[in-house]
Design a protein around this motif. Structure first.
Motif, PDB file in Angstrom:
ATOM      1  N   ALA A   1       0.828  -1.214   0.000  1.00  0.00           N
ATOM      2  CA  ALA A   1       0.000   0.000   0.000  1.00  0.00           C
ATOM      3  C   ALA A   1       0.860   1.261   0.000  1.00  0.00           C
ATOM      4  O   ALA A   1       0.542   2.235  -0.696  1.00  0.00           O
ATOM      5  CB  ALA A   1      -0.941  -0.010   1.200  1.00  0.00           C
TER       6      ALA A   1
ATOM      7  N   SER B   1       0.853   3.860  -2.962  1.00  0.00           N
ATOM      8  CA  SER B   1       0.524   5.255  -2.653  1.00  0.00           C
ATOM      9  C   SER B   1       1.585   6.206  -3.187  1.00  0.00           C
ATOM     10  O   SER B   1       1.265   7.269  -3.733  1.00  0.00           O
ATOM     11  CB  SER B   1       0.378   5.455  -1.143  1.00  0.00           C
ATOM     12  OG  SER B   1      -0.737   4.748  -0.652  1.00  0.00           O
TER      13      SER B   1
ATOM     14  N   LYS C   1      -7.678   9.277 -11.692  1.00  0.00           N
ATOM     15  CA  LYS C   1      -7.559   7.833 -11.438  1.00  0.00           C
ATOM     16  C   LYS C   1      -6.462   7.541 -10.409  1.00  0.00           C
ATOM     17  O   LYS C   1      -6.527   6.546  -9.692  1.00  0.00           O
ATOM     18  CB  LYS C   1      -7.312   7.056 -12.729  1.00  0.00           C
ATOM     19  CG  LYS C   1      -5.982   7.341 -13.409  1.00  0.00           C
ATOM     20  CD  LYS C   1      -5.853   6.544 -14.701  1.00  0.00           C
ATOM     21  CE  LYS C   1      -4.535   6.825 -15.400  1.00  0.00           C
ATOM     22  NZ  LYS C   1      -4.431   6.068 -16.638  1.00  0.00           N
TER      23      LYS C   1
ATOM     24  N   GLU D   1      -7.896   7.895  -6.987  1.00  0.00           N
ATOM     25  CA  GLU D   1      -8.657   6.678  -6.665  1.00  0.00           C
ATOM     26  C   GLU D   1      -7.727   5.562  -6.181  1.00  0.00           C
ATOM     27  O   GLU D   1      -8.073   4.785  -5.291  1.00  0.00           O
ATOM     28  CB  GLU D   1      -9.452   6.222  -7.888  1.00  0.00           C
ATOM     29  CG  GLU D   1     -10.563   7.170  -8.291  1.00  0.00           C
ATOM     30  CD  GLU D   1     -11.206   6.798  -9.623  1.00  0.00           C
ATOM     31  OE1 GLU D   1     -11.069   5.632 -10.057  1.00  0.00           O
ATOM     32  OE2 GLU D   1     -11.839   7.679 -10.221  1.00  0.00           O
ATOM     33  N   ALA D   2      -6.546   5.488  -6.759  1.00  0.00           N
ATOM     34  CA  ALA D   2      -5.566   4.484  -6.333  1.00  0.00           C
ATOM     35  C   ALA D   2      -5.133   4.736  -4.888  1.00  0.00           C
ATOM     36  O   ALA D   2      -4.934   3.779  -4.117  1.00  0.00           O
ATOM     37  CB  ALA D   2      -4.356   4.483  -7.258  1.00  0.00           C
TER      38      ALA D   2
ATOM     39  N   VAL E   1      -7.022   6.050  -2.549  1.00  0.00           N
ATOM     40  CA  VAL E   1      -8.150   5.596  -1.724  1.00  0.00           C
ATOM     41  C   VAL E   1      -8.136   4.065  -1.612  1.00  0.00           C
ATOM     42  O   VAL E   1      -8.363   3.504  -0.531  1.00  0.00           O
ATOM     43  CB  VAL E   1      -9.496   6.109  -2.299  1.00  0.00           C
ATOM     44  CG1 VAL E   1     -10.671   5.478  -1.575  1.00  0.00           C
ATOM     45  CG2 VAL E   1      -9.555   7.626  -2.227  1.00  0.00           C
ATOM     46  N   THR E   2      -7.850   3.402  -2.705  1.00  0.00           N
ATOM     47  CA  THR E   2      -7.775   1.936  -2.687  1.00  0.00           C
ATOM     48  C   THR E   2      -6.664   1.452  -1.759  1.00  0.00           C
ATOM     49  O   THR E   2      -6.848   0.507  -0.983  1.00  0.00           O
ATOM     50  CB  THR E   2      -7.555   1.390  -4.117  1.00  0.00           C
ATOM     51  OG1 THR E   2      -8.638   1.801  -4.947  1.00  0.00           O
ATOM     52  CG2 THR E   2      -7.452  -0.122  -4.123  1.00  0.00           C
ATOM     53  N   ALA E   3      -5.514   2.112  -1.803  1.00  0.00           N
ATOM     54  CA  ALA E   3      -4.391   1.731  -0.930  1.00  0.00           C
ATOM     55  C   ALA E   3      -4.764   1.941   0.538  1.00  0.00           C
ATOM     56  O   ALA E   3      -4.437   1.101   1.391  1.00  0.00           O
ATOM     57  CB  ALA E   3      -3.154   2.532  -1.290  1.00  0.00           C
ATOM     58  N   GLN E   4      -5.459   3.025   0.824  1.00  0.00           N
ATOM     59  CA  GLN E   4      -5.906   3.267   2.204  1.00  0.00           C
ATOM     60  C   GLN E   4      -6.895   2.185   2.642  1.00  0.00           C
ATOM     61  O   GLN E   4      -6.857   1.721   3.783  1.00  0.00           O
ATOM     62  CB  GLN E   4      -6.555   4.647   2.328  1.00  0.00           C
ATOM     63  CG  GLN E   4      -5.568   5.787   2.227  1.00  0.00           C
ATOM     64  CD  GLN E   4      -6.256   7.143   2.162  1.00  0.00           C
ATOM     65  OE1 GLN E   4      -7.438   7.244   1.859  1.00  0.00           O
ATOM     66  NE2 GLN E   4      -5.492   8.189   2.445  1.00  0.00           N
ATOM     67  N   GLY E   5      -7.762   1.783   1.733  1.00  0.00           N
ATOM     68  CA  GLY E   5      -8.722   0.708   2.031  1.00  0.00           C
ATOM     69  C   GLY E   5      -8.036  -0.615   2.310  1.00  0.00           C
ATOM     70  O   GLY E   5      -8.454  -1.375   3.192  1.00  0.00           O
ATOM     71  N   MET E   6      -6.973  -0.877   1.547  1.00  0.00           N
ATOM     72  CA  MET E   6      -6.189  -2.100   1.790  1.00  0.00           C
ATOM     73  C   MET E   6      -5.643  -2.108   3.212  1.00  0.00           C
ATOM     74  O   MET E   6      -5.707  -3.123   3.910  1.00  0.00           O
ATOM     75  CB  MET E   6      -5.021  -2.191   0.810  1.00  0.00           C
ATOM     76  CG  MET E   6      -5.370  -2.562  -0.599  1.00  0.00           C
ATOM     77  SD  MET E   6      -3.943  -2.445  -1.733  1.00  0.00           S
ATOM     78  CE  MET E   6      -2.721  -3.457  -0.916  1.00  0.00           C
TER      79      MET E   6
ATOM     80  N   SER F   1      -8.464  -2.597   5.819  1.00  0.00           N
ATOM     81  CA  SER F   1      -8.912  -3.995   5.835  1.00  0.00           C
ATOM     82  C   SER F   1      -7.879  -4.904   6.510  1.00  0.00           C
ATOM     83  O   SER F   1      -8.231  -5.767   7.325  1.00  0.00           O
ATOM     84  CB  SER F   1      -9.170  -4.459   4.404  1.00  0.00           C
ATOM     85  OG  SER F   1      -9.576  -5.796   4.379  1.00  0.00           O
TER      86      SER F   1
END
Length: 114
Positions: free
Chosen positions: A60, A64, A78, A81-82, A84-89, A92
């Motif tokens: 992540a 990032s 985009k 958005e990546a 945000v996805t890394a933060q979500g990883m 989780s």
């Protein structure tokens, strides 16, 4: 050649054998060994979860950094958005770590220690 053994020595050997092989001693010892095995398994599960968290963190953080560099260079959404996805990883993976730790703790607390 026959040898005579003092009766006190034979008595001590018999008493030690009775003390160490008594059913309650064997049962308690077995329960203690089982508890130690479960505790070790719980510790290994937590270590594995920590390793997974560390690995996700590395991925992540790297993603990032690349996304931020690309966002700054291009301004394309985009890449945001990546991020945000890394933060979500990370979120989780952190939740998984907490759940595994809590489950291991509960299992160990509920396991009879002998």
């Amino acid at each position: 050649m026959p040898s005579n053994v003092d009766a006190q020595i034979i008595d001590v050997i018999n008493q030690v054998q009775k003390a160490t092989m008594a059913p309650q001693v064997v049962l308690t010892s077995g329960a203690g060994k089982a508890y130690q095995s479960v505790a070790q398994s719980a510790a290994i599960a937590i270590q594995d979860a920590a390793d997974a968290l560390r690995n996700v963190s590395t991925i992540a953080t790297t993603a990032s950094g690349v996304a931020m560099a690309q966002l700054l260079a291009t301004g394309e959404p985009k890449y945001a958005e990546a991020l945000v996805t890394a933060q979500g990883m990370m979120k989780s993976a952190t939740e998984d770590f907490a759940q595994i730790g809590a489950a291991a703790s509960t299992i160990l607390k509920n396991f009879p220690s002998g």
